[in-house]
Design a protein around this motif. Structure first.
Motif, short mmCIF file in Angstrom:
data_model
loop_
_atom_site.label_atom_id
_atom_site.label_comp_id
_atom_site.label_asym_id
_atom_site.label_seq_id
_atom_site.Cartn_x
_atom_site.Cartn_y
_atom_site.Cartn_z
N SER A 1 0.83 -1.21 0.00
CA SER A 1 0.00 0.00 0.00
C SER A 1 0.86 1.26 0.00
O SER A 1 2.08 1.20 0.16
CB SER A 1 -0.92 0.01 1.22
N GLY A 2 0.21 2.39 -0.14
CA GLY A 2 0.92 3.67 -0.13
C GLY A 2 1.58 3.96 1.20
O GLY A 2 2.67 4.54 1.25
N SER A 3 0.96 3.54 2.30
CA SER A 3 1.56 3.78 3.62
C SER A 3 2.82 2.93 3.80
O SER A 3 3.79 3.39 4.40
CB SER A 3 0.56 3.50 4.74
N SER A 4 2.80 1.72 3.28
CA SER A 4 4.00 0.88 3.35
C SER A 4 5.13 1.47 2.53
O SER A 4 6.29 1.43 2.93
CB SER A 4 3.70 -0.54 2.84
N GLN A 5 4.77 2.03 1.39
CA GLN A 5 5.78 2.66 0.55
C GLN A 5 6.39 3.86 1.25
O GLN A 5 7.60 4.06 1.22
CB GLN A 5 5.18 3.09 -0.79
N LYS A 6 5.58 4.65 1.91
CA LYS A 6 6.08 5.83 2.64
C LYS A 6 7.03 5.40 3.76
O LYS A 6 8.09 6.00 3.95
CB LYS A 6 4.90 6.64 3.20
N LYS A 7 6.66 4.36 4.49
CA LYS A 7 7.53 3.85 5.56
C LYS A 7 8.85 3.35 4.99
O LYS A 7 9.91 3.56 5.56
CB LYS A 7 6.83 2.73 6.33
N LEU A 8 8.78 2.68 3.84
CA LEU A 8 9.99 2.16 3.20
C LEU A 8 10.88 3.30 2.72
O LEU A 8 12.10 3.27 2.91
CB LEU A 8 9.62 1.24 2.03
N GLU A 9 10.28 4.32 2.15
CA GLU A 9 11.06 5.49 1.71
C GLU A 9 11.76 6.15 2.89
O GLU A 9 12.93 6.51 2.79
CB GLU A 9 10.15 6.51 1.01
N ASP A 10 11.05 6.29 4.00
CA ASP A 10 11.64 6.91 5.19
C ASP A 10 12.78 6.07 5.76
O ASP A 10 13.85 6.60 6.09
CB ASP A 10 10.57 7.10 6.28
N ALA A 11 12.59 4.76 5.85
CA ALA A 11 13.62 3.88 6.38
C ALA A 11 14.84 3.86 5.46
O ALA A 11 15.99 3.85 5.93
CB ALA A 11 13.07 2.46 6.57
N TYR A 12 14.60 3.86 4.17
CA TYR A 12 15.69 3.88 3.19
C TYR A 12 16.51 5.15 3.33
O TYR A 12 17.75 5.11 3.39
CB TYR A 12 15.12 3.76 1.77
#
Length: 94
Positions: free
Chosen positions: A67-78
């Protein structure tokens, strides 16, 4: 090391696929480079471990839910690991 995406790769957008690949690559490179550094300050070593663990956790979560929220979390962690790895490992080289 060869990694296999265990989720539904067809459910990911092209941007998400690139982010996942870059995430695993960053994680592997950071592990290799930090293992080469001897005498690293314990605080910095713990920071890198924490950031690596957070990125790995979000990458695995992306396999289950794209989902979009998972993508946002992944972008932040990256971004967090990329920034800390660049600064900590570059400082240790000097």
């Amino acid at each position: 090391m060869t990694r296999e995406f265990r989720g539904n790769a067809d459910a990911l957008t092209s941007e998400q696929k690139i982010l996942v690949i870059n995430g695993w690559d960053l994680l592997d490179r950071t592990r290799e480079e930090s293992a080469k550094v001897r005498g690293m300050d314990m605080t910095w070593r713990m920071q890198l471990r924490s950031d690596m663990k957070a990125l790995e956790k979000t990458l695995k979560a992306m396999e289950k839910d794209a989902s979009g929220s998972s993508q946002k979390k992944l972008e932040d962690a990256y971004l967090r690991l990329k920034t800390s790895a660049e600064h900590i490992l570059r400082y240790e080289d000097e």
